[in-house]
Design an enzyme around this catalytic site. Sequence first.
Site, short mmCIF file in Angstrom:
data_model
loop_
_atom_site.label_atom_id
_atom_site.label_comp_id
_atom_site.label_asym_id
_atom_site.label_seq_id
_atom_site.Cartn_x
_atom_site.Cartn_y
_atom_site.Cartn_z
N ASN A 81 0.85 -1.20 0.00
CA ASN A 81 0.00 0.00 0.00
C ASN A 81 0.89 1.24 0.00
O ASN A 81 2.10 1.14 0.02
CB ASN A 81 -0.95 -0.02 1.20
N ARG A 82 0.27 2.40 -0.02
CA ARG A 82 1.02 3.65 -0.24
C ARG A 82 1.59 4.28 1.03
O ARG A 82 2.10 5.39 0.97
CB ARG A 82 0.12 4.65 -0.96
#
Length: 225
Positions: A34-35
């Site tokens: 994920n970011r």
Amino acid sequence: QQTLASGTDFTSETVLITAGGTREAIDPVRFIGNRSSGRMGFAIAEAAQRRGARVILICASTTIPVPAGCEVVCVSSAAEMRAAVLERLNEATIVIMAAAVSDYTVKQAATQKLKREGPRTIELEPTQDILREIAAQRNPATLVIGFAAETSDILANGRAKLERKGVDAVVVNDVSSSALGFDSSRNAGTFLTRERAVEIPAMSKSEMAGQILDEVRRLRSWALK
Ligand code: CTP
Ligand code: CA
């Protein structure tokens, strides 16, 4: 550049902080991630140290270097993060779960690199909710604070998470704006407890970390009354 608070109001606290984004292996070279950059968790770790806390940092994948002076435990997957948190939980007087933990993991990661052959389906299964688990099994004097990443009905979703997870507070973040939050140096949100909703306007993550700790301090003084 502003001066960031230092002090002694956390000298009696051991703060366990999770930061970064977990990675779930698909095969030896690929993962689901994920970011999360780790910036928010690291900013809280730095701020807590400046205010005298001992900091245990459970760190998943990040894009910036780990702050100096913390006891760092590096993990990769959600399952590893869970094990690391549970192992150190009894040392903590405050737990702040800033990490972006994967909600799903790959049911059966391949042991060899997958080859490019036609369409492929990867079966996922849910991970365990670490925050909910630690909130349920903590020492009652330990404060547990979560984050909630939302893109709609921010406050209502935040309140629901506060109850569902049984935590003392959640920092609710609107992650629909790309200028704030994930992978940005700035953030905004609401520090939500059962009694109060304190809005934190857009600011640097370092400043926001300071405000979050001010609210945690407030929770602690109420708990001691
Ligand atoms: N969290 C956790 N374990 C997981 C997933 C999330 O401990 N397996 C923690 C995060 O670190 C965060 C909080 O739970 O502090 C809320 O994460 P969020 O993704 O906003 O909530 P979820 O409960 O996963 O709900 P959803 O993603 O469906 O909104
Ligand atoms: Ca989630």
